[in-house]
Design an enzyme around this catalytic site. Structure first.
Site, short mmCIF file in Angstrom:
data_model
loop_
_atom_site.label_atom_id
_atom_site.label_comp_id
_atom_site.label_asym_id
_atom_site.label_seq_id
_atom_site.Cartn_x
_atom_site.Cartn_y
_atom_site.Cartn_z
N ARG A 97 0.86 -1.18 0.00
CA ARG A 97 0.00 0.00 0.00
C ARG A 97 0.90 1.23 0.00
O ARG A 97 1.98 1.22 0.60
CB ARG A 97 -0.89 -0.03 1.24
CG ARG A 97 -2.04 0.92 1.13
CD ARG A 97 -3.00 0.83 2.29
NE ARG A 97 -3.71 2.08 2.42
CZ ARG A 97 -4.20 2.56 3.54
NH1 ARG A 97 -4.09 1.88 4.66
NH2 ARG A 97 -4.83 3.71 3.55
N HIS A 98 0.45 2.30 -0.67
CA HIS A 98 1.27 3.52 -0.71
C HIS A 98 1.55 4.04 0.71
O HIS A 98 0.83 3.70 1.66
CB HIS A 98 0.54 4.61 -1.52
CG HIS A 98 -0.79 4.97 -0.93
ND1 HIS A 98 -0.90 5.83 0.14
CD2 HIS A 98 -2.04 4.57 -1.23
CE1 HIS A 98 -2.19 5.94 0.46
NE2 HIS A 98 -2.90 5.17 -0.35
N ASN B 296 -4.64 10.93 4.42
CA ASN B 296 -4.69 9.87 5.43
C ASN B 296 -4.63 10.47 6.83
O ASN B 296 -5.37 10.06 7.73
CB ASN B 296 -3.50 8.90 5.29
CG ASN B 296 -3.58 8.02 4.06
OD1 ASN B 296 -2.55 7.60 3.52
ND2 ASN B 296 -4.78 7.73 3.59
N ARG C 203 0.09 9.33 -4.94
CA ARG C 203 0.59 8.63 -3.74
C ARG C 203 1.22 7.28 -4.09
O ARG C 203 2.20 6.86 -3.48
CB ARG C 203 -0.52 8.48 -2.70
CG ARG C 203 -1.87 7.94 -3.19
CD ARG C 203 -2.92 8.31 -2.16
NE ARG C 203 -4.24 7.69 -2.30
CZ ARG C 203 -5.24 8.21 -3.00
NH1 ARG C 203 -5.05 9.30 -3.73
NH2 ARG C 203 -6.43 7.62 -3.00
N GLU D 152 -7.91 4.18 -6.84
CA GLU D 152 -8.68 3.86 -5.63
C GLU D 152 -10.19 4.03 -5.86
O GLU D 152 -10.61 4.78 -6.76
CB GLU D 152 -8.20 4.76 -4.47
CG GLU D 152 -8.87 4.54 -3.12
CD GLU D 152 -8.79 3.10 -2.59
OE1 GLU D 152 -9.03 2.15 -3.37
OE2 GLU D 152 -8.54 2.92 -1.38
N HIS E 73 -3.82 0.83 -3.38
CA HIS E 73 -4.58 1.56 -2.35
C HIS E 73 -5.30 0.56 -1.45
O HIS E 73 -5.41 -0.62 -1.77
CB HIS E 73 -5.62 2.45 -3.03
CG HIS E 73 -5.04 3.43 -3.99
ND1 HIS E 73 -4.78 4.73 -3.64
CD2 HIS E 73 -4.70 3.31 -5.30
CE1 HIS E 73 -4.28 5.37 -4.69
NE2 HIS E 73 -4.24 4.53 -5.71
#
Ligand code: F6P
Length: 407
Positions: free
Chosen positions: A214-215, A221, A262, A287, A356
């Site tokens: 995942r980034h 976030n 990202r 995403e 994502h």
């Protein structure tokens, strides 16, 4: 019993022949069947002092090019012969082999050994385009721009198309869609050794090492906002650097990402510690789109659109954001992205996807047997990645931490 077989790959350039050949050879080896690939392109690059990647080299009207390619084919046929005589079981001739004349030559040479012809095609233009882009990045095109390399490769394909004769008279033959991993036509005698196994390999997904990452952390976030195209925070870049460090000793030839900053920033940081690594951004891995809720925090959604928060809580998998997506509606595109990954990765040892939270859950669900309603809750942290290995002998899913102490 030491049964012998010659597999003859066939198809236009960039149709997934070499990927299939590697998958066959590697899986047969795991079964204990001694196999080897004889690839004409590799031999051409080794045997020629000049760069033979220009399209004119492949023109049927270029006698020197034709003669050189015939010579390469003869050397590989002879090498395959030696391999079988020396105890090898399955020799795979990996080349375009698009003319009947060439195939007849192979049949005449191996008159004592069963032959299986595998024709690879791909009807998906987008996947083909992505494959051409990947090929344009190969070292043999390093003296050209990407556009020039693609144009040259397309011309090469046209030359092959002009002399293409599909399989029809060859006794044992399979037509495979290499993007969909499915068999479109087949005709083979029951005596072809390993036939059921080969059929199974052609249509089964084998994952050597898939690193599903995942980034790193983004500004959204931190604020608990969904969607958007936010950049990585300092902590996010630190996480990406830790990932780069973690994977520095492994060869990652391609990193697949979404189109969002990202995932690209995370992948670019990982690439800095690799010798030769390209990034392929696939829109299929973007995403989940939050529609009218894009950019909102989960708290804002509960306060300002309680009906959305409630409906989603009650049935998260099937819920579709107004003017946006849901897990259910994302499934098809994510699956398509995954097919592109397997088509493009050339059956390399390692594949990396930087995705994502929701997309990675969908990807993982393709390998794990999880009920639909559980998919939107699969654990997808930013300080660990999933390592997946699937072959006929094992299935491994590990969640591995990568953080250094500083993060
Ligand atoms: O919060 C990060 C994020 O990737 C959002 O962009 C996305 O909407 C969400 O996670 C998906 O997770 P969930 O389905 O659990 O809301």
């Amino acid at each position: 019993m030491n049964r012998k077989l010659v597999i003859v790959m066939m198809g236009l350039p960039a149709r997934g022949k070499s990927t299939m050949a590697r998958k066959l050879s590697r899986t047969l080896e795991l079964d204990g069947v001694k196999s080897a690939i004889f690839n004409n392109g590799d031999l051409r690059r080794r045997m020629s002092e000049e760069n033979t990647s220009s399209s004119i080299f492949f023109s049927p009207g270029n006698p020197e090019g034709v003669a050189f390619r015939e010579k390469i084919s003869s050397v590989n046929i002879e090498n395959a012969h030696k391999f079988l005589r020396g105890g090898g079981c399955v020799a795979i001739l990996d080349a375009s082999n698009v003319t009947r004349k060439r195939r007849r030559k192979i049949q005449d040479t191996f008159s004592e050994t069963p032959l299986l012809f595998i024709e690879c095609m791909n009807a998906d233009d987008e996947a083909l385009e992505a494959n051409l882009e990947r090929k344009a990045g190969l070292s043999e095109f390093s003296d050209r721009t990407k556009e020039e390399a693609i144009a040259s490769f397309l011309k090469r394909i046209k030359y092959y198309e002009s002399i293409y004769e599909p399989l029809d008279v060859e006794p044992n033959r399979i037509l495979v869609d290499s993007f969909e991993s499915c068999i479109l036509q087949e005709q083979a005698s029951y005596e072809v050794p390993y036939y059921d196994r080969i059929r199974d390999i052609l249509t089964t997904r084998v994952v050597r090492n898939l690193f599903l990452v995942r980034h790193g952390e983004t500004f959204f976030n931190v604020e608990d906002r969904i969607g958007g195209n936010s950049e990585l925070t300092d902590k996010g870049f630190e996480q990406a650097k830790s990932l780069a460090e973690h994977f520095a000793t492994q060869r990652i030839p391609i990193i697949f990402t979404s189109n969002y900053k990202r995932t690209l920033q995370t992948a670019e940081t990982i690439r800095e510690r690799q010798d030769f690594c390209s990034i392929i951004a696939l829109p299929e891995f973007n995403e989940i789109h939050g529609g009218v809720c894009e950019g909102m925090t989960y708290k804002q959604i509960s306060e300002q659109m309680p009906h959305v928060a409630r409906a989603r809580r009650l049935n998260k998998y099937n819920y579709i954001y107004p003017e946006g997506e849901g897990y259910k509606t994302m499934e098809e595109r994510v699956h398509r992205g995954l097919k592109k990954v397997f088509y493009l990765n050339n059956y390399d040892e390692n594949i990396m996807i930087v995705g994502h939270k929701a997309v990675n859950r969908m990807i993982l669900s393709k390998f794990l047997s999880r009920q639909e309603k559980e998919i939107p809750y699969i654990y997808m942290p930013q300080n660990r990645y999933y390592h997946i290995q699937i072959n006929p002998h094992k299935r491994i899913f590990e969640l591995i931490p990568y953080h250094t102490a500083s993060v």
